[in-house]
Design a protein around this motif. Structure first.
Motif, PDB file in Angstrom:
ATOM      1  N   GLY A 134     -41.810 -89.628  41.911  1.00 33.18           N
ATOM      2  CA  GLY A 134     -42.650 -88.442  42.019  1.00 33.18           C
ATOM      3  C   GLY A 134     -41.795 -87.189  42.057  1.00 33.18           C
ATOM      4  O   GLY A 134     -40.592 -87.227  41.787  1.00 33.18           O
ATOM      5  N   ASP A 164     -48.495 -86.704  45.908  1.00 31.81           N
ATOM      6  CA  ASP A 164     -47.303 -86.888  45.071  1.00 31.81           C
ATOM      7  C   ASP A 164     -47.285 -88.292  44.464  1.00 31.81           C
ATOM      8  O   ASP A 164     -46.938 -88.460  43.288  1.00 31.81           O
ATOM      9  CB  ASP A 164     -46.051 -86.665  45.923  1.00 31.81           C
ATOM     10  CG  ASP A 164     -44.776 -86.802  45.121  1.00 31.81           C
ATOM     11  OD1 ASP A 164     -44.614 -86.071  44.126  1.00 31.81           O
ATOM     12  OD2 ASP A 164     -43.926 -87.660  45.480  1.00 31.81           O
ATOM     13  N   TYR A 165     -47.682 -89.264  45.240  1.00 28.57           N
ATOM     14  CA  TYR A 165     -47.681 -90.657  44.771  1.00 28.57           C
ATOM     15  C   TYR A 165     -48.695 -90.847  43.638  1.00 28.57           C
ATOM     16  O   TYR A 165     -48.428 -91.580  42.673  1.00 28.57           O
ATOM     17  CB  TYR A 165     -48.002 -91.582  45.930  1.00 28.57           C
ATOM     18  CG  TYR A 165     -48.017 -93.057  45.565  1.00 28.57           C
ATOM     19  CD1 TYR A 165     -46.843 -93.780  45.454  1.00 28.57           C
ATOM     20  CD2 TYR A 165     -49.227 -93.717  45.322  1.00 28.57           C
ATOM     21  CE1 TYR A 165     -46.844 -95.123  45.113  1.00 28.57           C
ATOM     22  CE2 TYR A 165     -49.241 -95.066  44.976  1.00 28.57           C
ATOM     23  CZ  TYR A 165     -48.051 -95.763  44.879  1.00 28.57           C
ATOM     24  OH  TYR A 165     -48.063 -97.090  44.534  1.00 28.57           O
ATOM     25  N   ARG A 166     -49.842 -90.190  43.743  1.00 29.95           N
ATOM     26  CA  ARG A 166     -50.873 -90.325  42.710  1.00 29.95           C
ATOM     27  C   ARG A 166     -50.362 -89.809  41.367  1.00 29.95           C
ATOM     28  O   ARG A 166     -50.705 -90.347  40.312  1.00 29.95           O
ATOM     29  CB  ARG A 166     -52.141 -89.555  43.108  1.00 29.95           C
ATOM     30  CG  ARG A 166     -52.983 -90.253  44.159  1.00 29.95           C
ATOM     31  CD  ARG A 166     -54.379 -89.639  44.230  1.00 29.95           C
ATOM     32  NE  ARG A 166     -54.329 -88.236  44.612  1.00 29.95           N
ATOM     33  CZ  ARG A 166     -54.362 -87.776  45.852  1.00 29.95           C
ATOM     34  NH1 ARG A 166     -54.436 -88.644  46.867  1.00 29.95           N
ATOM     35  NH2 ARG A 166     -54.320 -86.484  46.114  1.00 29.95           N
ATOM     36  N   VAL A 178     -47.630 -86.439  50.492  1.00 28.07           N
ATOM     37  CA  VAL A 178     -46.982 -87.571  49.838  1.00 28.07           C
ATOM     38  C   VAL A 178     -47.998 -88.401  49.064  1.00 28.07           C
ATOM     39  O   VAL A 178     -47.705 -88.896  47.977  1.00 28.07           O
ATOM     40  CB  VAL A 178     -46.229 -88.431  50.871  1.00 28.07           C
ATOM     41  CG1 VAL A 178     -45.761 -89.746  50.253  1.00 28.07           C
ATOM     42  CG2 VAL A 178     -45.039 -87.664  51.415  1.00 28.07           C
ATOM     43  N   GLU A 179     -49.196 -88.562  49.612  1.00 22.50           N
ATOM     44  CA  GLU A 179     -50.221 -89.314  48.890  1.00 22.50           C
ATOM     45  C   GLU A 179     -50.559 -88.624  47.566  1.00 22.50           C
ATOM     46  O   GLU A 179     -50.756 -89.290  46.535  1.00 22.50           O
ATOM     47  CB  GLU A 179     -51.468 -89.465  49.753  1.00 22.50           C
ATOM     48  CG  GLU A 179     -51.303 -90.498  50.868  1.00 22.50           C
ATOM     49  CD  GLU A 179     -52.579 -90.702  51.662  1.00 22.50           C
ATOM     50  OE1 GLU A 179     -53.420 -89.780  51.692  1.00 22.50           O
ATOM     51  OE2 GLU A 179     -52.725 -91.786  52.257  1.00 22.50           O
ATOM     52  N   MET A 203     -52.712 -94.555  48.822  1.00 24.34           N
ATOM     53  CA  MET A 203     -51.336 -94.996  48.627  1.00 24.34           C
ATOM     54  C   MET A 203     -50.958 -96.136  49.566  1.00 24.34           C
ATOM     55  O   MET A 203     -50.399 -97.152  49.159  1.00 24.34           O
ATOM     56  CB  MET A 203     -50.366 -93.825  48.852  1.00 24.34           C
ATOM     57  CG  MET A 203     -48.891 -94.221  48.724  1.00 24.34           C
ATOM     58  SD  MET A 203     -47.758 -92.859  49.056  1.00 24.34           S
ATOM     59  CE  MET A 203     -47.824 -92.839  50.850  1.00 24.34           C
ATOM     60  N   LYS A 219     -41.903 -96.064  41.548  1.00 21.78           N
ATOM     61  CA  LYS A 219     -42.469 -94.833  41.015  1.00 21.78           C
ATOM     62  C   LYS A 219     -41.591 -93.649  41.406  1.00 21.78           C
ATOM     63  O   LYS A 219     -41.045 -93.608  42.515  1.00 21.78           O
ATOM     64  CB  LYS A 219     -43.887 -94.600  41.561  1.00 21.78           C
ATOM     65  CG  LYS A 219     -44.944 -95.551  41.004  1.00 21.78           C
ATOM     66  CD  LYS A 219     -46.332 -95.120  41.463  1.00 21.78           C
ATOM     67  CE  LYS A 219     -47.420 -95.955  40.804  1.00 21.78           C
ATOM     68  NZ  LYS A 219     -48.782 -95.487  41.154  1.00 21.78           N
ATOM     69  N   ALA A 243     -47.125 -89.658  40.544  1.00 16.76           N
ATOM     70  CA  ALA A 243     -45.803 -90.223  40.233  1.00 16.76           C
ATOM     71  C   ALA A 243     -45.877 -91.150  39.023  1.00 16.76           C
ATOM     72  O   ALA A 243     -46.908 -91.779  38.756  1.00 16.76           O
ATOM     73  CB  ALA A 243     -45.266 -90.978  41.446  1.00 16.76           C
ATOM     74  N   ALA A 301     -39.594 -95.135  50.716  1.00 14.06           N
ATOM     75  CA  ALA A 301     -39.599 -93.936  49.885  1.00 14.06           C
ATOM     76  C   ALA A 301     -38.303 -93.168  50.109  1.00 14.06           C
ATOM     77  O   ALA A 301     -37.872 -92.972  51.246  1.00 14.06           O
ATOM     78  CB  ALA A 301     -40.799 -93.060  50.215  1.00 14.06           C
ATOM     79  N   SER A 349     -44.804 -94.514  37.005  1.00 17.27           N
ATOM     80  CA  SER A 349     -44.397 -95.878  37.336  1.00 17.27           C
ATOM     81  C   SER A 349     -43.412 -96.406  36.302  1.00 17.27           C
ATOM     82  O   SER A 349     -43.551 -96.145  35.103  1.00 17.27           O
ATOM     83  CB  SER A 349     -45.628 -96.789  37.385  1.00 17.27           C
ATOM     84  OG  SER A 349     -45.243 -98.130  37.627  1.00 17.27           O
ATOM     85  N   TYR A 402     -40.622 -93.960  45.151  1.00 24.33           N
ATOM     86  CA  TYR A 402     -41.299 -94.987  45.941  1.00 24.33           C
ATOM     87  C   TYR A 402     -40.935 -96.383  45.419  1.00 24.33           C
ATOM     88  O   TYR A 402     -40.871 -96.616  44.218  1.00 24.33           O
ATOM     89  CB  TYR A 402     -42.819 -94.789  45.862  1.00 24.33           C
ATOM     90  CG  TYR A 402     -43.241 -93.370  46.210  1.00 24.33           C
ATOM     91  CD1 TYR A 402     -43.513 -93.019  47.520  1.00 24.33           C
ATOM     92  CD2 TYR A 402     -43.344 -92.387  45.216  1.00 24.33           C
ATOM     93  CE1 TYR A 402     -43.891 -91.708  47.848  1.00 24.33           C
ATOM     94  CE2 TYR A 402     -43.708 -91.083  45.530  1.00 24.33           C
ATOM     95  CZ  TYR A 402     -43.980 -90.753  46.853  1.00 24.33           C
ATOM     96  OH  TYR A 402     -44.323 -89.460  47.170  1.00 24.33           O
TER      97      TYR A 402
END
Length: 372
Positions: free
Chosen positions: A247, A231-233, A228-229, A1, A245, A235, A261, A237, A252
């Motif tokens: 999540g 969650d970001y994956r 969080v990483e 991320m 994004k 999320a 964020a 877009s 983000y």
């Protein structure tokens, strides 16, 4: 991320940074000497030898000239009236004791015409005129100016050989010392600001400082970077560049040259705004934004999206996964949010647990009517 955000920030910033650096260097470099002379003092034109005359700021107490060879005029496009704005006169370099001198020119505002013409008469009658103080920048005559300059000297009896040997293709472009000082210092200052900004932003984007606020956002929200990483994956877009994004834990985005964020459990309200752009009454385009208000930024965030469909998708995700968020706009909601925040929070924010849910577990999404 973090590597992805760093790459996106650098990619999005590099063109602006390079333009800022190039323009800044150009402005600062081009105006550096003028800014320097503006502060330290103008050169005395009469003390410059022919080979020393170049693009620089000078002052001169003019007592002699050999006539006007060109007028500069402007036309009023509404009335078609033409008026003379500037006049070009032949002068010479050096002072009375100069061993080497040349003819060149000075460009002055038309208000000096009577004084300069009287000085011309005195010069040819070998009468010394009272000095007229001028300041200005030495510039090179362009092709048209030089052609008039040569034609005038030929009318005085000079040959091409004389002109080549006894003239310089320059003129003093009159300007008020105060105005020129402000102009050149201003241009130099703007150039330096752009240069420093470009270098700073490029260094920030290429380094790790562009992620500093993102790490602070994560820490303040009480999440681990590992969580969080993940969650970001997962999320979703909502823009082509992938810099917006949503999540389950956080929303983000990139703000300027910083990755940021928003903790979703702090979001209170979200809705769409639609702005129609018109030129002379004709519709030229529409801008769609998603507004998000959270406890940390109660004045709200504005996120531009490509179209209404994407806006609806983003608001639907928020409505179906974050049940404590009021989604949709009305004047009554706006009034309540601004005038009675505690009552607004009782609509949803304070009535349920702030844990994201799966859409299938939640009730149908609330109405997402936008603000037009």
């Amino acid at each position: 991320m973090f590597a992805e955000f760093k790459s996106k920030i650098l990619k999005g910033s590099i063109l602006l940074c390079i333009l800022s650096i190039v323009i800044g260097l150009g402005l600062a470099g081009w105006n550096a000497m003028d800014a320097f002379y503006s502060v330290t003092g103008y050169k005395d034109f009469t003390q410059l030898k022919p080979e020393e005359i170049k693009s620089q700021l000078v002052k001169v107490d003019l007592t002699e000239n050999f006539g006007c060879f060109m007028e500069q005029r402007s036309k009023n496009t509404k009335t078609n009236a033409v008026k003379t704005t500037h006049l070009y006169y032949i002068i010479w370099t050096g002072d009375d004791n100069a061993e080497d001198w040349r003819y060149m020119a000075i460009k002055v505002p038309a208000r000096y015409e009577k004084q300069m013409d009287a000085m011309t008469t005195n010069t040819y009658n070998e009468i010394r005129s009272d000095a007229i103080p001028f300041t200005g920048k030495i510039k090179k005559l362009d092709d048209k100016e030089y052609r008039y300059f040569k034609d005038f000297l030929k009318e005085l009896g000079m040959t091409d050989a004389d002109i080549s040997a006894m003239t310089l293709p320059y003129y003093i472009d009159y300007g008020s010392q105060g105005a020129m000082t402000v102009l050149y210092l201003g241009l130099f200052g703007v150039g330096m600001v752009l240069l420093i900004y470009g270098i700073f932003r490029l260094a920030k984007s290429a380094g790790g400082s562009s992620l500093k606020k993102l790490r602070q956002d994560i820490a303040a929200a009480g999440y681990t970077e590992t969580a969080v990483e993940a969650d970001y994956r997962d999320a979703r877009s909502y823009d082509k560049k992938g810099i917006l994004k949503v999540g389950r834990l956080m929303t983000y985005h990139i703000l300027g040259s910083d990755a940021r964020a928003i903790p979703n459990n702090k979001i209170m309200w979200a809705y769409q705004t639609t702005i129609t752009h018109r030129t002379n009454g004709v519709k030229t385009g529409t801008t769609y934004n998603v507004m998000i208000f959270d406890e940390l930024t109660p004045k709200g965030h504005t996120f531009a999206v490509a179209n209404e469909s994407i806006s609806k998708e983003m608001l639907t995700q928020i409505a179906t996964t974050l049940p404590w968020v009021v989604v949709g706009y009305s004047d009554e909601l706006k009034k309540l949010y601004n005038k009675d925040r505690s009552q607004f929070l009782q609509l949803r924010y304070n009535t349920c647990e702030h844990t994201a849910v799966e859409p299938s577990e939640n009730q149908p999404a609330p109405d997402t009517d936008n603000q037009g």
